[in-house]
Design a protein around this motif. Sequence first.
Motif, mmCIF file in Angstrom:
data_model
loop_
_atom_site.group_PDB
_atom_site.id
_atom_site.type_symbol
_atom_site.label_atom_id
_atom_site.label_comp_id
_atom_site.label_asym_id
_atom_site.label_seq_id
_atom_site.Cartn_x
_atom_site.Cartn_y
_atom_site.Cartn_z
ATOM 1 N N THR A 100 15.793 -51.814 6.682
ATOM 2 C CA THR A 100 14.401 -51.882 7.010
ATOM 3 C C THR A 100 13.851 -52.298 6.078
ATOM 4 N N THR A 371 6.128 -42.243 20.939
ATOM 5 C CA THR A 371 5.843 -42.529 19.329
ATOM 6 C C THR A 371 6.821 -41.550 18.367
ATOM 7 N N TYR A 394 14.882 -45.011 20.181
ATOM 8 C CA TYR A 394 13.654 -45.368 19.451
ATOM 9 C C TYR A 394 14.407 -46.844 18.137
ATOM 10 N N ARG A 395 12.907 -47.270 18.213
ATOM 11 C CA ARG A 395 13.613 -48.635 17.418
ATOM 12 C C ARG A 395 12.456 -48.272 16.511
ATOM 13 N N VAL A 396 12.487 -49.325 15.334
ATOM 14 C CA VAL A 396 11.633 -49.602 14.340
ATOM 15 C C VAL A 396 10.423 -50.063 14.559
ATOM 16 N N THR A 397 9.533 -50.094 14.618
ATOM 17 C CA THR A 397 8.055 -51.360 14.984
ATOM 18 C C THR A 397 7.468 -51.339 13.868
ATOM 19 N N GLU A 398 6.758 -50.235 12.671
ATOM 20 C CA GLU A 398 6.529 -50.577 11.143
ATOM 21 C C GLU A 398 6.867 -49.866 10.546
ATOM 22 N N LYS A 416 6.929 -45.898 12.109
ATOM 23 C CA LYS A 416 7.111 -45.658 13.010
ATOM 24 C C LYS A 416 7.939 -46.105 14.542
ATOM 25 N N LEU A 417 8.529 -45.280 15.153
ATOM 26 C CA LEU A 417 9.340 -45.422 15.897
ATOM 27 C C LEU A 417 8.797 -45.304 17.477
ATOM 28 N N GLU A 418 9.190 -46.278 18.445
ATOM 29 C CA GLU A 418 8.299 -46.039 19.864
ATOM 30 C C GLU A 418 9.968 -46.620 20.460
ATOM 31 N N LYS A 420 11.993 -46.746 23.459
ATOM 32 C CA LYS A 420 12.859 -47.835 23.997
ATOM 33 C C LYS A 420 12.297 -48.595 25.423
#
Length: 420
Positions: A100, A371, A394-398, A416-418, A420
Motif C-alpha cells: 500500500t 468502514t 474490504y478494500r483499502v481506499t486511503e 481506511k477500509l471500506e 466492497k
Amino acid sequence: MHSKGRINGLSDDGLGILETNGRPIYVPFAYPGDVVSVKKTRKRFGRILAVDFELLEPSPLRINPKCPHFGRCGGCIWQAMKYEHQLKLKAELFERITGTSAPIKGSPKIWKFRNVSNFIVTASGTGLKEYGNPLGVVNLSECPVFSNETPGYLRAFRNFLAETGLRPWNLKRKIGDVHYLQVREGKFTGEVMVNLIAHLEPFGDVIETFRDYFSSADSIYWSLKRDKRDDPRGEPKLVGGEPFIRERIADVLYLIHPNSFFQTNSYALKLLLKAVERFVEGERVLDLYSGVGTFGVYLAKKGFTVEGVEINPFAVEMANKNAKLNDANALFKVGKAEETPIRRYDTVIVDPPRKGLKETGKLLVTSKIQTIVYVSCNPKAFKLDYENYLRETYRVTEAVLIDMFPHTAHVEAVIKLERK
C-alpha cells in the motif's frame, strides 16, 4: 568474518544490508550509500548481525548525530540520517511490506518529542539498552529525543542510589533492588511524573529521600515489581504529589498514570488524531482496543457518539475518567474485542496490539460495518490481517503515515477500509 562493501538496501526493521557471497550481513546504524568494513558478526534471530564495523565512506544521506551515545544506544539507529530521507525510506518500507502506497507526515518536532523514558538501572549503568546486546546498557548522560531535563533526572537518581545504597539490577543474575526509573512529561502542560520500579516495598527514610530528590515532580510513584522480567512494570504506589499528570492534545485533556499506555510523541499525536477523524464515516463509532480513550474521547469531543471496548479494566476506568474530564459523549466498557457485539455503528476503529487483529478480523468480516479505520505501528501485522481476514470483504481506499518515532525505522499508519 571480515567483509567490505557498500550498503545498497535496508531491512524491514531499518538495518543496512551488506550483500556478501554468502548470506547478507545486517549492519545497524548504516544507511544506503555507506561503504563499511565489517570486522565482527554474530548470529541473532536467524540473521548475521554486524557488531563491529568501520565506516569507510559516508552516504550522502548522513549528517552528524546529535546524541553522544549514538552508535551504541538502541533507541535511535537512524539519528545520523537526514530527516527528509528518514521519511522517504519509511514510506518505501511501508509500501514494500504492505503493498500500500501512502503519503507520510513528519513529526512537528524531531527533538525532545518523547513524553516518556524508561531508564534501566543496572550495575553497569543507568540508561537505555545497547543495540544488539541483551546484557549491554548505555550509561546515559543525556537524551535529546526525550527532554532537556534528562541530565537532571539522571543526576538526581544516581545521587539517590548512592545515598540509599539500594542495589541496581543485575541483568545476568536477575537480582537487585531497583530495576527501572520511569519519567513522564506532559509536553503541553509541563507536568512531570517520576516512577521508580523496584523489587522491594518502599520503606522508612528511603521514601522521604526519593521524594526529596524529585521534589519538583508533580507526581511521584514507587512501583513494586514482583517478577524478574526485564520490563518497566510493577504495582504502583503513590508516594508524593498527585495521582495523575495531564497532557493536552488539541482541545482534549488526558490523565496519565504509571499503568497508562499513551502515545509517546505528544506533538505528532495531534496529526494522528486528525487522520483518524478524517477517515471516520457517519456519526456512531465503535472504538475497539480503546485503551485510555485516546481516539474515542477526541472523537466524542468532535461530536461523534462513541462506545469503546478494552480488555484491561484499569484502562477502561481511565478512559471513562478522560471522557468525564472532557464532558465527552463516550462510554467505555471492559470486554474482549473478538467477542464484542457489532451493532449499528457507522465506523469501527481498531488499534490492535502488535500481533494484530487475529480473531477480531473474522468478527469484522461477518459484521455489516461499512468502514474500518485501522491504526497500526506494525505493517507486517496489518498485512497479515488484511490478507488473512479482511481482503475478501474490504478494500483499502486511503492511507496516511504519521511519523511518531523520528530517528527510528518505525512509523504509525492510519488505513481506511471500506466494504466492497
